[in-house]
Write an enzyme that holds these catalytic residues in place. Structure first.
Site, PDB file in Angstrom:
ATOM      1  N   PRO A 124      35.000  35.459  58.965  1.00 29.89           N
ATOM      2  CA  PRO A 124      34.825  35.770  57.577  1.00 29.89           C
ATOM      3  C   PRO A 124      34.317  37.094  57.592  1.00 29.89           C
ATOM      4  CG  PRO A 124      33.311  34.111  58.236  1.00 29.89           C
ATOM      5  CD  PRO A 124      34.197  34.391  59.410  1.00 29.89           C
TER       6      PRO A 124
ATOM      7  N   LEU B 165      29.529  39.186  61.252  1.00 30.86           N
ATOM      8  CA  LEU B 165      30.166  38.550  62.573  1.00 30.86           C
ATOM      9  C   LEU B 165      31.237  39.593  63.373  1.00 30.86           C
ATOM     10  CD1 LEU B 165      30.619  35.098  61.399  1.00 30.86           C
ATOM     11  CD2 LEU B 165      28.796  35.730  62.401  1.00 30.86           C
TER      12      LEU B 165
ATOM     13  N   ALA C 108      36.869  43.250  65.457  1.00 31.42           N
ATOM     14  CA  ALA C 108      38.008  42.322  66.103  1.00 31.42           C
ATOM     15  C   ALA C 108      39.224  42.583  65.459  1.00 31.42           C
ATOM     16  CB  ALA C 108      37.482  40.983  65.570  1.00 31.42           C
TER      17      ALA C 108
ATOM     18  N   ASP D 123      29.739  46.349  68.184  1.00 29.78           N
ATOM     19  CA  ASP D 123      30.995  45.398  67.563  1.00 29.78           C
ATOM     20  C   ASP D 123      31.974  45.627  68.569  1.00 29.78           C
ATOM     21  OD1 ASP D 123      28.865  44.702  65.904  1.00 29.78           O
ATOM     22  OD2 ASP D 123      30.091  44.630  64.021  1.00 29.78           O
TER      23      ASP D 123
HETATM   24  C1  MEV Z   1      26.033  45.370  62.751  1.00 35.78           C
HETATM   25  O1  MEV Z   1      26.622  44.251  63.348  1.00 35.78           O
HETATM   26  C2  MEV Z   1      24.972  45.647  63.600  1.00 35.78           C
HETATM   27  C3  MEV Z   1      23.957  46.823  63.190  1.00 35.78           C
HETATM   28  O2  MEV Z   1      23.087  47.023  64.412  1.00 35.78           O
HETATM   29  C4  MEV Z   1      25.030  48.109  63.299  1.00 35.78           C
HETATM   30  C5  MEV Z   1      25.547  48.656  64.309  1.00 35.78           C
HETATM   31  O3  MEV Z   1      24.946  48.249  65.465  1.00 35.78           O
HETATM   32  O4  MEV Z   1      26.229  49.405  64.427  1.00 35.78           O
HETATM   33  C6  MEV Z   1      23.307  46.697  61.911  1.00 35.78           C
END
Ligand code: MEV
Length: 339
Positions: free
Chosen positions: A120, A125, A130, A171
């Site tokens: 989602p 997530l 992805a 990510d």
């Molecule tokens: C986002 O999934 C996590 C944060 O630390 C931003 C990032 O690391 O780019 C809030």
């Protein structure tokens, strides 16, 4: 080789420890989860670059979300649609990715890019990363370009910057390489967790939020009161380092306590939401040894750690009864892969 069709998938992620602090050079512990985005690229039958997006969110099964169709428009520098049923513009990262790969490719052909996601969006997530990683892998293979994992990850990072402003890169990195990692300043070390026998429950608050907004909120807070917010980030960093040892030792109770402490610090940082706090408290009442928000905050998901599968399963059922989407997640899943 004239690839007729290429298919790759890439995973979503959860941050177990260290979100936000990771943007400022502190470590984070991140794991790939078993929700994936798949990208199939085939030859376009229209001599135009086409993009189709559909979703099959595990959380919402059975899903019947509309399939969205777009065509690449070079004059407008974006993918456009003729269909008035959905007015939301398509994520600009897709244009960036497609243009980049077509530019690098020597063989000229028109791809039709089909994206289907189980993750989602807007829930912390890693759905955008992805999608970027799966699309880059599948499109580059279709165009007969041999990108290394590093190049793929680097391009996905560029795509992430278009959407999130100042992301840490965590990510896209986890979606590319998979596994569970300690991530710090664009370097990551794979963690081995042979003693880890706990269960992570993910609960979706249903409140969408925007990573960029919350990353910028922290930037502003730091400008307004540098020492207060710097201390909070440093404390989060310290918790993450201790959590790394506890993970290695498989010390579930300690990990749970650290998770809850991490959540309280995220609250102090101003990135939580009353519902997230309510959900973390509910998970603890339901037997979790510790719980926190995961991702940028302001909405999205919370995670809870359980030392027992039955308890975790009961918590999932109870959360579902209360109207929330919830599931037990596996950790250290595979990164981008051919399907
Ligand atoms: C986002 O999934 C996590 C944060 O630390 C931003 C990032 O690391 O780019 C809030």
């Amino acid at each position: 080789m004239d690839a007729r069709k290429t298919t790759f998938s890439a995973p979503g992620k959860i941050i177990l420890f260290g979100e936000h602090a990771v943007v400022y050079g502190y470590p984070a512990i991140v794991t790939a989860i078993d929700l994936r985005t798949k990208c199939v690229v085939s030859k376009s039958l229209q001599n135009e670059v086409q993009l189709s997006i559909s979703s099959d969110y595990l959380f919402n099964k059975p899903s019947a979300e509309l399939k969205k169709e777009y065509i690449m428009n070079k004059e407008q520098n974006e993918f456009i649609t003729q269909d008035s049923k959905y007015e939301q513009p398509v994520n600009p990262a897709y244009y960036f990715i497609t243009e980049k790969i077509l530019e690098l490719a020597t063989r000229k052909k028109y791809p039709h890019i089909h994206i289907n996601s189980e993750i989602p969006p807007g829930m912390g997530l890693g759905s955008s990363a992805a999608s970027a990683v799966a699309t880059l892998a599948s499109l580059s293979a279709f165009m007969e370009l041999e990108l290394s994992m590093e190049e793929l990850n680097e391009l996905a990072f560029e795509a992430e910057k278009i959407i999130h402003g100042r992301p840490s890169g965590v990510d896209n990195t986890i979606s590319t390489y998979g596994g569970i990692h300690l991530y710090k300043e664009k370097k990551f070390s794979k963690l081995s967790i042979p003693n880890f026998s706990s269960y992570v429950v993910i609960v979706n608050s249903g409140i969408p939020r925007n990573t960029k907004t919350y990353v910028e909120k922290v930037v502003k807070s730091l400008e307004e009161d540098t020492s207060k917010y710097q201390n909070i980030l440093e404390e989060i960093g310290n918790i993450t380092i201790i959590a790394k040892s506890s993970l290695g030792e498989g010390d579930t109770q300690k990990l749970g306590k650290l998770m809850t402490q991490n959540h309280l610090l995220l609250e102090e940082l101003g990135v939580s939401h009353p519902i997230l706090t309510e959900l973390t408290n509910s998970l603890v009442q339901l037997g979790s040894v510790g719980s926190k928000l995961t991702g940028a905050g302001g909405g999205g998901c919370v995670i809870g750690l359980f030392d027992n599968y039955q308890k975790a399963n009961r918590a999932v059922e109870e959360m579902k009864n209360r109207g929330f989407q919830a599931f037990i997640s596996s950790l250290a899943e595979r990164g981008v892969q051919v399907e």
